[in-house]
Design a protein around this motif. Structure first.
Motif, short mmCIF file in Angstrom:
data_model
loop_
_atom_site.label_atom_id
_atom_site.label_comp_id
_atom_site.label_asym_id
_atom_site.label_seq_id
_atom_site.Cartn_x
_atom_site.Cartn_y
_atom_site.Cartn_z
N VAL A 124 0.84 -1.21 0.00
CA VAL A 124 0.00 0.00 0.00
C VAL A 124 0.87 1.26 0.00
O VAL A 124 0.45 2.32 0.45
CB VAL A 124 -0.96 0.01 1.22
N THR A 125 2.09 1.13 -0.52
CA THR A 125 3.04 2.25 -0.52
C THR A 125 2.47 3.46 -1.25
O THR A 125 2.55 4.59 -0.75
CB THR A 125 4.36 1.83 -1.19
N GLU A 126 1.90 3.24 -2.42
CA GLU A 126 1.36 4.35 -3.21
C GLU A 126 0.26 5.08 -2.44
O GLU A 126 0.21 6.32 -2.43
CB GLU A 126 0.82 3.84 -4.54
N MET A 127 -0.60 4.32 -1.79
CA MET A 127 -1.68 4.92 -1.03
C MET A 127 -1.14 5.75 0.14
O MET A 127 -1.62 6.84 0.44
CB MET A 127 -2.63 3.84 -0.50
N MET A 128 -0.10 5.23 0.81
CA MET A 128 0.49 5.94 1.95
C MET A 128 1.15 7.23 1.49
O MET A 128 1.08 8.26 2.18
CB MET A 128 1.50 5.04 2.66
N LEU A 129 1.81 7.21 0.32
CA LEU A 129 2.43 8.41 -0.22
C LEU A 129 1.38 9.46 -0.57
O LEU A 129 1.56 10.66 -0.31
CB LEU A 129 3.26 8.07 -1.46
N LEU A 130 0.27 9.00 -1.15
CA LEU A 130 -0.83 9.92 -1.46
C LEU A 130 -1.43 10.50 -0.18
O LEU A 130 -1.80 11.67 -0.12
CB LEU A 130 -1.92 9.19 -2.26
N GLN A 131 -1.50 9.66 0.84
CA GLN A 131 -2.01 10.11 2.13
C GLN A 131 -1.11 11.20 2.73
O GLN A 131 -1.61 12.18 3.29
CB GLN A 131 -2.10 8.92 3.09
N ASP A 132 0.21 11.01 2.58
CA ASP A 132 1.15 12.02 3.07
C ASP A 132 0.99 13.34 2.32
O ASP A 132 1.04 14.42 2.92
CB ASP A 132 2.59 11.51 2.92
N LYS A 133 0.79 13.25 0.99
CA LYS A 133 0.58 14.46 0.20
C LYS A 133 -0.71 15.17 0.61
O LYS A 133 -0.76 16.41 0.70
CB LYS A 133 0.53 14.11 -1.29
N LEU A 134 -1.74 14.37 0.85
CA LEU A 134 -3.02 14.94 1.29
C LEU A 134 -2.86 15.64 2.63
O LEU A 134 -3.38 16.75 2.84
CB LEU A 134 -4.07 13.84 1.38
N ARG A 135 -2.13 15.00 3.56
CA ARG A 135 -1.90 15.59 4.87
C ARG A 135 -1.13 16.92 4.73
O ARG A 135 -1.41 17.89 5.43
CB ARG A 135 -1.12 14.61 5.75
N GLU A 136 -0.18 16.94 3.80
CA GLU A 136 0.61 18.15 3.57
C GLU A 136 -0.27 19.29 3.06
O GLU A 136 -0.13 20.44 3.50
CB GLU A 136 1.72 17.85 2.56
#
Length: 203
Positions: A124-136
């Motif tokens: 789920v790496t891609e999803m976690m990276l997207l989640q980090d971008k969303l949090r940012e």
């Protein structure tokens, strides 16, 4: 090969999800569908070796407490209870990827202790990276909202106060009345926009 066995074999082969059986008593893997070792870049022998102690050597150091918590949940789990976890695993190239797992005890000792654990794992790496971008992005909006509330609202409130004072004291001469009315309406519109931004950011 029985139809049910053939179906399960084909299901495992076409799936992008890892299926595992883990010996909780010996703390080592019994069976792997092979997806995880490919994702992580290890040979089968390396992957089975690293499986000892719930992949302790591969887990990111910051995520070890989460793994220990999951192990404790497994020990005290009820029948058919699913334990979920998302942690980082080290690839053979040294980089980490996020793996989401669902574990369930499928065999217990006579005392009821966990014996065999069935695991389903997914990258789920891609999803976690997207989640980090969303949090940012959310943090950026919050920062804008803060500046909007504390830096912009204060001078606007002061201008509105001065305009109200001018209007109250009737100190606006006839020749600049139109300018005053335009200024008042402009500030009122700006104030409404500020409130709207705050309302949106607060949702």
């Amino acid at each position: 090969m029985q139809p049910a066995t053939k179906f399960l074999k084909s299901l495992i082969e076409v799936s992008h999800v890892e299926f595992q059986s883990y010996d909780f008593h010996r703390h080592q893997i019994i069976f792997s569908s092979g997806i995880a070792e490919k994702l992580l870049g290890y040979s089968k022998d390396e992957f089975y070796k690293y499986s000892r102690d719930f992949y302790e050597e591969l887990i990111h150091p910051d995520d070890i407490p989460m793994v220990l918590e999951a192990i404790d949940k497994i020990i005290h789990s009820k029948n058919d209870e699913i334990i979920e976890m998302t942690v980082r695993y080290r690839r053979s190239d040294g980089n980490y990827i996020w793996i989401y797992t669902r574990r369930m005890v499928t065999r217990r000792s006579k005392k009821g202790d966990p014996w065999t654990i069935t695991t389903v794992a997914e990258d789920v790496t891609e999803m976690m990276l997207l989640q980090d971008k969303l949090r940012e992005k959310v943090e950026q909006i919050q920062a804008i909202s803060y500046k909007n509330s504390h830096l912009l609202r204060s001078p606007i409130a002061s201008i509105i106060g001065l305009i109200n004072l001018i209007e109250e004291k009737h100190i606006t001469s006839s020749h600049n009345l139109q300018v005053f009315i335009f200024l008042k309406h402009t500030i009122e519109k700006l104030d409404a926009v500020v409130h709207e931004i705050n309302d949106i950011a607060g949702k």
